[in-house]
Design a protein around this motif. Structure first.
Motif, mmCIF file in Angstrom:
data_model
loop_
_atom_site.group_PDB
_atom_site.id
_atom_site.type_symbol
_atom_site.label_atom_id
_atom_site.label_comp_id
_atom_site.label_asym_id
_atom_site.label_seq_id
_atom_site.Cartn_x
_atom_site.Cartn_y
_atom_site.Cartn_z
ATOM 1 N N ASP A 71 -82.345 70.581 -50.971
ATOM 2 C CA ASP A 71 -81.147 69.922 -51.481
ATOM 3 C C ASP A 71 -79.873 70.547 -50.915
ATOM 4 N N ALA A 72 -79.986 71.760 -50.343
ATOM 5 C CA ALA A 72 -78.815 72.461 -49.812
ATOM 6 C C ALA A 72 -78.747 72.433 -48.286
ATOM 7 N N SER A 73 -79.569 71.602 -47.646
ATOM 8 C CA SER A 73 -79.535 71.521 -46.188
ATOM 9 C C SER A 73 -78.322 70.724 -45.741
ATOM 10 N N PRO A 74 -77.946 70.816 -44.455
ATOM 11 C CA PRO A 74 -76.829 69.991 -43.978
ATOM 12 C C PRO A 74 -77.094 68.515 -44.232
ATOM 13 N N GLY A 75 -76.038 67.744 -44.445
ATOM 14 C CA GLY A 75 -76.197 66.327 -44.704
ATOM 15 C C GLY A 75 -76.677 65.578 -43.465
ATOM 16 N N SER A 76 -77.168 64.380 -43.677
ATOM 17 C CA SER A 76 -77.661 63.596 -42.559
ATOM 18 C C SER A 76 -76.515 63.181 -41.647
ATOM 19 N N PRO A 77 -76.649 63.433 -40.341
ATOM 20 C CA PRO A 77 -75.587 63.009 -39.416
ATOM 21 C C PRO A 77 -75.507 61.506 -39.250
ATOM 22 N N GLU A 78 -76.509 60.781 -39.767
ATOM 23 C CA GLU A 78 -76.474 59.322 -39.662
ATOM 24 C C GLU A 78 -75.201 58.739 -40.262
ATOM 25 N N TRP A 79 -74.766 59.322 -41.383
ATOM 26 C CA TRP A 79 -73.638 58.704 -42.095
ATOM 27 C C TRP A 79 -72.325 58.949 -41.374
ATOM 28 N N ASN A 80 -72.283 59.906 -40.453
ATOM 29 C CA ASN A 80 -71.104 60.090 -39.614
ATOM 30 C C ASN A 80 -71.094 59.101 -38.452
ATOM 31 N N VAL A 81 -72.270 58.844 -37.898
ATOM 32 C CA VAL A 81 -72.354 58.030 -36.688
ATOM 33 C C VAL A 81 -72.297 56.545 -37.007
ATOM 34 N N ARG A 82 -73.012 56.143 -38.024
ATOM 35 C CA ARG A 82 -73.119 54.717 -38.324
ATOM 36 C C ARG A 82 -71.876 54.200 -39.044
ATOM 37 N N GLY A 83 -71.620 52.907 -38.870
ATOM 38 C CA GLY A 83 -70.476 52.297 -39.540
ATOM 39 C C GLY A 83 -70.866 51.121 -40.394
ATOM 40 N N ASP A 84 -72.165 50.971 -40.683
ATOM 41 C CA ASP A 84 -72.616 49.817 -41.456
ATOM 42 C C ASP A 84 -72.460 50.057 -42.949
ATOM 43 N N LEU A 85 -72.936 49.119 -43.753
ATOM 44 C CA LEU A 85 -72.746 49.182 -45.204
ATOM 45 C C LEU A 85 -73.384 50.426 -45.811
ATOM 46 N N VAL A 86 -74.601 50.763 -45.383
ATOM 47 C CA VAL A 86 -75.288 51.926 -45.954
ATOM 48 C C VAL A 86 -74.505 53.204 -45.677
ATOM 49 N N ALA A 87 -74.047 53.363 -44.445
ATOM 50 C CA ALA A 87 -73.284 54.566 -44.088
ATOM 51 C C ALA A 87 -71.976 54.639 -44.865
ATOM 52 N N ARG A 88 -71.296 53.506 -44.992
ATOM 53 C CA ARG A 88 -70.042 53.497 -45.749
ATOM 54 C C ARG A 88 -70.290 53.855 -47.213
ATOM 55 N N ALA A 89 -71.374 53.314 -47.774
ATOM 56 C CA ALA A 89 -71.707 53.622 -49.162
ATOM 57 C C ALA A 89 -72.026 55.100 -49.336
ATOM 58 N N MET A 90 -72.779 55.668 -48.399
ATOM 59 C CA MET A 90 -73.138 57.076 -48.504
ATOM 60 C C MET A 90 -71.918 57.975 -48.420
ATOM 61 N N ARG A 91 -70.972 57.630 -47.576
ATOM 62 C CA ARG A 91 -69.759 58.451 -47.469
ATOM 63 C C ARG A 91 -68.952 58.395 -48.771
ATOM 64 N N LEU A 92 -68.921 57.238 -49.413
ATOM 65 C CA LEU A 92 -68.191 57.120 -50.677
ATOM 66 C C LEU A 92 -68.926 57.838 -51.811
ATOM 67 N N ILE A 93 -70.242 57.745 -51.841
ATOM 68 C CA ILE A 93 -71.020 58.468 -52.862
ATOM 69 C C ILE A 93 -70.812 59.963 -52.690
ATOM 70 N N ASP A 94 -70.810 60.416 -51.449
ATOM 71 C CA ASP A 94 -70.576 61.828 -51.151
ATOM 72 C C ASP A 94 -69.199 62.278 -51.645
ATOM 73 N N ASP A 95 -68.231 61.358 -51.633
ATOM 74 C CA ASP A 95 -66.873 61.666 -52.079
ATOM 75 C C ASP A 95 -66.712 61.516 -53.588
#
Length: 494
Positions: A71-95
């Motif tokens: 649970d303490a590993s670095p976050g998935s780099p997918e959410w930085n690279v991708r710009g689709d709905l899932v990535a946008r949702a993950m960035r907001l959940i992270d925030d």
């Protein structure tokens, strides 16, 4: 990636830390999930399953390994690279959007119904937004239990739980022991009184030198400073203000937080990770850029460069306009004046920070005559502030990058240079390219590349989708004596 069983199994057999954060491995015989680099004995193929996130593994009934702490590993780099709905949702959940506004608030920010959000996240990640937010709360709780002397009841609410009972049940379910058991297993490190000290993991290789040098060179006095080998800055957060001290090491960044309200610890940590681009995966960047003979020597000499980003997208956009057609030092002076005149005062017992950077709302009534800027740039800045406040320009962790570019380009005075810098440093787009930047062009010229904007932009096509990282190497070509390549910066004369 987690659907490619053979590739994932080879990664855990090699205990390859490069894959930490990309997926987790669940072991049916033990009921535990681990990160790929876990040092435990590699389980038999028939006993493992791969999940895209800790939340998905938890939802399937697995507990986090106490040895490798997936649970303490670095976050998935997918959410930085991708710009689709899932990535946008993950960035907001992270925030912290789900904790603050619930799933309806998340859906509203994304422009979809709650049912659509649930369906898409469940389909791709094996967990809905509530489960993903729950996993994040559990990680925050563990950090606070292990890194602070706060009473467990206070930690429950600081981590975002609605009750102590919910906190106890979640920690017991995720980690296999009650909160008091986690605290007994951990020797709380020596901490700064009144502060919380955390370790931010990074994905190797990690060139902290260039990253912190850039942040230091572009800092705004009053809300940012360099002190004793650390970068420090103020934070505006949902429940109050904060001050963060970031100290780099080759394999981690030590993060010391002073917060008005500990409920902001999750958001503050996420924003610090974004500021330092810690979830990036440097290996595909290295392979792509080193394939170009013009960049090969720079990339191989110093792999693992990161994009110096921001803790606040609105702040970054405002500072980009202030930096138009002036030196880095002059841009810092303009920003410092805004901080002094319109920022909110803070108390900094550990240094010389005085204010937060003002929000767009704080600047809405700004008198343009008091800005020491050319008349045209005053109007550009006022126009941008108004657009950020009324929502005609949307810049946040979950915004659509293409839509944001289009919105920015419609504003007077926001040209390609400004738009691409905002996309790169504000929105974290890995493929932004400010080809008109003077420093980028000079660096390109030193490498024998075209040093005109059009020619360099055309040449940069071969660096897609990593042009933002190529920009960092072009700045590096300016040499060690350039301010953005000097860390720690020279001490000021007494």
């Amino acid at each position: 990636m987690y659907q490619d069983f053979d590739r994932c199994y080879r990664a855990i057999g090699a205990r390859d830390s490069r894959f930490d954060g990309w997926f987790v491995v669940a072991v049916h015989t033990t009921g535990i999930y681990c990160r790929p680099s876990c040092p435990a004995r590699t389980p038999l193929p028939g006993n493992v399953a791969f999940h895209p996130s800790a939340a998905a593994a938890q939802r399937a009934g697995f507990r986090a390994c106490k040895r490798c702490r997936p649970d303490a590993s670095p976050g998935s780099p997918e959410w930085n690279v991708r710009g689709d709905l899932v990535a946008r949702a993950m960035r907001l959940i992270d925030d912290g959007t789900v904790d603050r506004d619930g799933v309806p608030g998340l859906a509203a920010r994304l422009g979809y119904t709650t049912r659509q959000i649930e369906r898409v996240l469940q389909s791709e990640l094996g967990a809905g937004p509530l489960a993903l937010a729950r996993a994040q709360r559990a990680q925050t709780a563990r950090l606070l239990i292990e890194s602070s002397a706060l009473p467990l009841g206070d930690i429950a609410f600081a981590a975002g739980f609605s009750s102590v009972r919910q906190f106890n049940d979640t920690v017991r379910s995720v980690f296999g022991c009650p909160p008091s058991g986690l605290r007994r297993l951990t020797r709380t490190p020596a901490a700064v009184p009144g502060a919380l000290t955390l370790r931010l993991p990074v994905r190797q290789p990690f060139d902290h030198h260039s990253l912190f040098a850039h942040l230091a060179a572009t800092s705004a006095p009053g809300c940012e400073e360099v002190r004793d080998g650390s970068f420090r800055r103020t934070l505006r957060l949902p429940h109050g203000n904060g001050v963060v001290t970031l100290t780099p090491f080759p394999d981690q960044v030590r993060c010391t937080l002073r917060l008005d309200d500990f409920r902001d610890v999750t958001v503050a940590t996420a924003r610090c990770r974004r500021l330092l681009d810690l979830d990036a995966d440097p290996l595909p960047v290295h392979d792509a850029l080193a394939a170009d003979p013009a960049l090969d020597a720079l990339v191989r000499a110093v792999p693992g460069r990161r994009i110096p980003r921001t803790v606040d997208e609105h702040e970054l956009a405002i500072r980009v306009v202030l930096a138009q057609q002036v030196s880095t030092r002059a841009a810092g002076t303009h920003a410092a004046r805004l901080v002094r005149d319109h920022g909110r005062p803070i108390i900094d017992p550990d240094g010389g920070l005085t204010h937060t950077f003002p929000s767009a709302g704080d600047l809405l009534g700004l008198d343009p005559q008091r800005l020491a800027l050319p008349t045209a740039r005053r109007s550009y800045l006022i126009g941008l502030i108004g657009a950020l406040v009324d929502g005609s320009v949307v810049l946040d962790p979950g915004c659509d990058r293409a839509a944001a570019r289009a919105q920015l380009s419609r504003l007077p005075g926001i040209g390609p240079w400004s738009t691409e810098l905002i996309a790169m440093r504000g929105l974290g787009d890995p493929d932004a390219f400010p080809g008109g930047d003077l420093g980028v062009r000079r660096g390109a010229g030193r490498l024998g590349l075209p040093d005109d904007s059009a020619g360099l932009t055309a040449r940069a096509e071969r660096w897609r989708p990593w042009r933002s990282y190529a920009t960092q190497y072009l700045w590096a070509a300016l040499g060690a004596d350039h301010p953005m390549n000097t860390w720690p910066p020279p001490k000021e004369a007494p």
